[in-house]
Design a protein around this motif. Structure first.
Motif, PDB file in Angstrom:
ATOM      1  N   THR A 167      52.151 -25.663  -0.535  1.00 36.62           N
ATOM      2  CA  THR A 167      51.942 -25.563   0.913  1.00 36.62           C
ATOM      3  C   THR A 167      52.722 -26.641   1.656  1.00 36.62           C
ATOM      4  O   THR A 167      53.366 -26.366   2.683  1.00 36.62           O
ATOM      5  N   PHE A 200      56.530 -25.761   1.690  1.00 32.65           N
ATOM      6  CA  PHE A 200      56.914 -24.685   2.602  1.00 32.65           C
ATOM      7  C   PHE A 200      56.778 -25.086   4.073  1.00 32.65           C
ATOM      8  O   PHE A 200      57.487 -24.567   4.938  1.00 32.65           O
ATOM      9  N   LYS A 201      55.875 -26.007   4.369  1.00 33.10           N
ATOM     10  CA  LYS A 201      55.683 -26.414   5.759  1.00 33.10           C
ATOM     11  C   LYS A 201      56.731 -27.407   6.229  1.00 33.10           C
ATOM     12  O   LYS A 201      57.063 -27.468   7.426  1.00 33.10           O
ATOM     13  N   HIS A 202      57.255 -28.213   5.306  1.00 30.18           N
ATOM     14  CA  HIS A 202      58.149 -29.299   5.720  1.00 30.18           C
ATOM     15  C   HIS A 202      59.607 -29.106   5.294  1.00 30.18           C
ATOM     16  O   HIS A 202      60.489 -29.752   5.846  1.00 30.18           O
ATOM     17  N   SER A 224      60.110 -17.774   7.648  1.00 30.03           N
ATOM     18  CA  SER A 224      58.871 -17.911   8.430  1.00 30.03           C
ATOM     19  C   SER A 224      57.670 -17.279   7.736  1.00 30.03           C
ATOM     20  O   SER A 224      56.546 -17.763   7.861  1.00 30.03           O
ATOM     21  N   LYS A 281      56.223 -19.919   5.572  1.00 31.63           N
ATOM     22  CA  LYS A 281      55.535 -20.975   6.321  1.00 31.63           C
ATOM     23  C   LYS A 281      54.163 -20.510   6.781  1.00 31.63           C
ATOM     24  O   LYS A 281      53.201 -21.275   6.796  1.00 31.63           O
ATOM     25  N   TYR A 282      54.076 -19.224   7.178  1.00 28.30           N
ATOM     26  CA  TYR A 282      52.794 -18.672   7.612  1.00 28.30           C
ATOM     27  C   TYR A 282      51.982 -18.274   6.384  1.00 28.30           C
ATOM     28  O   TYR A 282      52.341 -17.353   5.653  1.00 28.30           O
TER      29      TYR A 282
END
Length: 469
Positions: A195, A198-200, A206, A209-210
């Motif tokens: 997590t 994928f966020k940073h 996208s 990220k979601y």
């Protein structure tokens, strides 16, 4: 619950002799892995319970006094069932005959049992397929004119095409399920890193990220309903038979960890075994929730007797441990210096039950130290008293001492040992002694997290609070 053990001691036919350095290395490796599991699992347990309480949910998978009473009996039934499963059928009959004699069953019944053994042994040499004699007997009782020839031919053809389901097939399925659950546990430990990445990380699509959540459930109505009514039914009118929630990052983490599953199913290597076993242990300590100190004490005492009986009193525990070729224990090779990490094959072993069972009790003491079940206001009020609490640290040290004694006795007698025989007194009596010294015996003994357990009474209370709010 399972025993800590090493390979069979050297004899005239098995001349492998391990040096003190080799045995000490394997024991220390198991020692370190078990303590690491308990410390990490205990901290994660506190975080998990705090998170559940903050979201005003109830804790699932709790062990209350009721479950603690039944647990040793349930575990004994499962263990003995597996023991009978692994034994050849003729040996099962012989075991029954021996027990019948021990219980002073009349000789006429013992003779009938013996004759059954003789008959079965004679029949087993004729056909190795237990289904074939049964079909033959059934077919002989059906008159020829009642069954057309083409139906008989079709039935025989279908029977020939059926896969043979025996002990090996059942063991393959059991091993796969255990390994899959272990890899899923490892994936849950890896997921926070997935997590975060994928966020940073830049240039990530996208849809990654979601982190889309999913819920897979099976509900049952408590009363009759028409088609379509279940979707809008109230909580009091339904109950969940099965419920599993997961998200997109869970699926990605499982896919990333799947090579471990495939590798272990094919190679059965000790490294993949330990990855799965450590993941099992950490997640088990985190998610298995002891509801009170009393429930934990009762559970430890019951499993203390359970472990002694099944290891010292019978060969059941050792037979099952050797029969299940699945990651239910931690391993470390004693011949690692001679053959290297990849080719080593002589292992020392420690059962996961000897880590998880004391671990969930130590995790309870960690939550007691930090008063996880209290509200924020109560926690602030008790900050002064919390600074001096160290039941968790002392009990971890007690566990280390108990495990050291277990391994020392095991190496001295060259025989499997019920680890809980040494671990339970250390983990139970040391915190009690500390509580007596500090004048906190009543606080420790009566420590209870029962109001957060997922049961009928608490569910009604939570629903009532939601309605009032």
């Amino acid at each position: 619950m399972t025993e800590a053990t090493t390979e069979v001691p050297p004899t005239a036919t098995n001349a492998t002799v391990f040096t003190f350095e080799e045995q000490a290395t394997s024991s220390l490796a198991l020692y370190g892995m078990s303590i690491l599991c308990i410390i990490i699992g205990s901290y994660r347990s506190g975080q998990y319970i705090r998170k559940v309480i903050s979201k005003k949910r109830l804790v699932e998978g709790s062990i209350t006094m009721k479950e603690a009473r039944k647990f040793p009996i349930s575990a004994s039934l499962v263990l003995f069932g597996l023991y009978l499963f692994f034994k050849p059928a003729s040996e099962r009959f012989l075991w029954v005959a021996t027990v019948a004699k021990t219980l002073r069953v009349p000789d006429e019944y013992v003779q009938k049992i013996n004759s059954t053994i003789i008959t079965y042994t004679a029949n087993s040499t004729v056909s190795s397929d237990p289904v074939e004699p049964l079909l033959t007997r059934l077919a002989s009782k059906i008159p020829q004119e009642h069954v057309p020839d083409f139906i008989r031919a079709a039935a025989l053809r279908a029977y020939d095409q059926l896969p043979t389901i025996g002990k090996s097939e059942c063991m393959t399925l059991l091993t796969f399920l255990i390994c899959f659950e272990g890899v899923s546990a490892f994936a849950s430990l890896v997921k926070p890193f997935v997590t975060s990445f994928f966020k940073h990380a830049p240039l990530v699509p996208s849809f990654l990220k979601y982190n889309a959540p999913y819920l897979f459930s099976l509900k049952k109505g408590k009363k009759e309903m028409e088609e379509g009514d279940m979707e809008e039914a109230k909580n009091k009118d339904i109950e969940y038979i099965f419920k599993m929630d997961f998200d997109r990052h869970d699926l990605i983490a499982i896919l990333m960890c799947s090579p471990i599953l495939i590798s272990h199913l094919y190679k059965r290597h000790w490294i993949t075994n330990n990855i799965i076993g450590i993941s099992f242990s950490i997640l088990g300590i985190e998610r298995l929730h002891l509801a009170s100190f009393k429930a934990g004490s009762l559970l430890l005492c019951g499993l203390f007797l359970y472990d002694i009986f099944w290891v010292f009193g019978t060969d059941v525990m050792t037979s099952v441990a050797k029969g299940i070729d699945a990651p239910i224990l931690l391993q470390f090779p004693q011949d690692i210096y001679r053959n290297g990490a990849w080719e080593a094959s002589k292992h020392s072993m420690l059962g996961l039950g000897d880590i998880v069972i004391p671990g969930i009790f130590i995790a309870l003491l960690h939550r007691f130290d930090n008063r996880v079940v209290q509200s924020t206001a109560e926690s602030k009020t008790n900050q002064a008293s919390l600074k001096g609490r160290y039941y968790f640290s002392v009990t971890v040290a007690a566990y280390m001492a108990g495990l050291f004694i277990t391994m020392a006795v095991m190496h001295h007698f060259k025989a499997a040992q019920p680890a809980l025989l040494y671990l339970v007194p250390c983990c139970l009596f040391v915190p009690l002694l500390l509580a007596v010294i500090r004048g906190e015996l009543s606080d420790l003994w009566n420590y209870d997290e029962g109001k957060h357990v997922d049961n009928e009474e608490n569910r009604k209370r939570v629903d009532s609070n939601k309605k009032n709010n």
